[in-house]
Motif scaffolding. Structure first.
Motif, PDB file in Angstrom:
ATOM      1  N   MET A  42       0.649  -1.014   0.022  1.00  0.00           N
ATOM      2  CA  MET A  42      -0.161  -0.053   0.138  1.00  0.00           C
ATOM      3  C   MET A  42       0.829   1.290  -0.017  1.00  0.00           C
ATOM      4  N   ARG A  43       0.557   2.216  -0.808  1.00  0.00           N
ATOM      5  CA  ARG A  43       1.477   3.460  -0.940  1.00  0.00           C
ATOM      6  C   ARG A  43       0.611   4.544   0.115  1.00  0.00           C
ATOM      7  N   ILE A  44       1.592   4.691   1.129  1.00  0.00           N
ATOM      8  CA  ILE A  44       0.934   5.667   2.217  1.00  0.00           C
ATOM      9  C   ILE A  44       2.203   6.933   2.222  1.00  0.00           C
ATOM     10  N   ALA A  45       1.214   7.809   2.298  1.00  0.00           N
ATOM     11  CA  ALA A  45       2.446   9.143   2.387  1.00  0.00           C
ATOM     12  C   ALA A  45       2.484   9.714   3.829  1.00  0.00           C
ATOM     13  N   VAL A  46       3.355  10.063   4.190  1.00  0.00           N
ATOM     14  CA  VAL A  46       3.581  10.629   5.755  1.00  0.00           C
ATOM     15  C   VAL A  46       4.104  11.897   5.766  1.00  0.00           C
ATOM     16  N   ALA A  47       3.065  12.829   6.228  1.00  0.00           N
ATOM     17  CA  ALA A  47       3.122  14.346   6.224  1.00  0.00           C
ATOM     18  C   ALA A  47       4.045  14.608   7.370  1.00  0.00           C
ATOM     19  N   GLY A  48       5.290  15.260   7.399  1.00  0.00           N
ATOM     20  CA  GLY A  48       6.030  15.378   8.384  1.00  0.00           C
ATOM     21  C   GLY A  48       6.832  14.016   8.666  1.00  0.00           C
ATOM     22  N   GLY A  49       7.400  13.451   7.544  1.00  0.00           N
ATOM     23  CA  GLY A  49       7.833  12.363   7.606  1.00  0.00           C
ATOM     24  C   GLY A  49       9.365  12.346   7.975  1.00  0.00           C
ATOM     25  N   THR A  50      10.125  13.584   8.083  1.00  0.00           N
ATOM     26  CA  THR A  50      11.393  13.541   8.302  1.00  0.00           C
ATOM     27  C   THR A  50      11.348  14.065   9.724  1.00  0.00           C
ATOM     28  N   GLY A  51      10.385  14.400  10.439  1.00  0.00           N
ATOM     29  CA  GLY A  51      10.442  14.570  11.744  1.00  0.00           C
ATOM     30  C   GLY A  51      10.543  13.540  12.812  1.00  0.00           C
ATOM     31  N   TRP A  52      10.327  13.974  14.219  1.00  0.00           N
ATOM     32  CA  TRP A  52      10.614  13.081  15.195  1.00  0.00           C
ATOM     33  C   TRP A  52       9.748  11.663  15.235  1.00  0.00           C
TER      34      TRP A  52
END
Length: 244
Positions: free
Chosen positions: A1-11
């Protein structure tokens, strides 16, 4: 499944990306370093192409009510509009236990974020969690001759367990308001900071301080603790400190 992560470089976002990849999903990071600006929408439409679900772990570092509200209105509002246009089927947002009981500036932005998600056109899940173990380290990392520790009764939870729960929710059906996730015990933040400093060999005095106004009194009295039953993490703060 393709899932985007907003803030994916954060904590927490980095841990979410790791958990998605470990589970065999295809994570897509929504962050400036990946060519996406949530507040302006730059690169967002292209980044959401083929994305089925979105996990929003985006954040702003500000105690100001105005700045917090402005950030989440721009970032969350734009993200939801782009998701609806792209046909995203499930939006999962990370929020904080007790923000409706503590009138703290940053929390007003999180409340606005939740409101936008609930009123938006994308099926959603809101996960409120308590403070992470790492919050004590964040306080300790601030410079100066002493460490100012907010008086705060909390139920610290592992950020990695939070990431795992976000992934579990995102790969399931939209749940609306999910049960609040907290840690396995209740602790006082100033004591946690002292414990962590001792473990790291620090010597600065730790000054417990009740934040001003009703918000500070509410934090000190336990308003950020979960109000009812719900899932509990397994890693204690002691175990997190010992793990180094």
């Amino acid at each position: 499944m393709r899932i985007a992560v907003a803030g994916g470089t954060g904590w927490v976002g980095r841990l979410v990306v790791e958990a998605l990849a470990s589970a065999g999903h295809e994570p897509r990071v929504l962050a400036r370093s990946a060519g996406v600006d949530l507040t302006t929408g730059r690169g967002l439409d292209a980044a959401l192409d083929g994305v089925e679900r979105v996990i929003d772990a985006s954040n702003v570092t500000s105690m100001s009510r105005a700045k917090s509200v402005a950030f989440f209105e721009a970032a969350t509002g734009g993200l939801l509009r782009a998701e609806e246009a792209a046909g995203v089927g499930h939006h999962v947002v990370l929020s904080i236990v007790g923000i409706d009981r503590v009138g703290y500036g940053y929390y007003q932005g999180k409340l606005r974020q939740e409101e936008l998600v609930r009123r938006g056109g994308v099926p959603y899940t809101v996960l409120r969690t308590t403070q992470f173990h790492e919050f004590a380290a964040q306080m300790l990392a601030r410079g100066g001759p002493l460490v100012v520790a907010p008086r705060m009764r909390c139920s610290p939870v592992s950020a990695r367990e939070v990431a795992d729960e976000l992934v579990r929710l995102a790969t399931g059906d939209p749940a609306g308001d999910a049960p609040e996730l907290a840690g396995p015990e209740v602790r006082e933040m100033s004591a946690m900071i002292r414990q962590l400093q001792r473990a790291r060999g620090g010597r600065r005095p730790v000054l417990p301080l009740t934040l001003p106004g009703a918000a500070g009194r509410a934090m000190a009295s336990g308003a950020l603790l979960p109000a009812g039953e719900g899932p509990r993490g397994t890693q204690t703060f002691d175990a997190w400190v010992a793990a180094g």
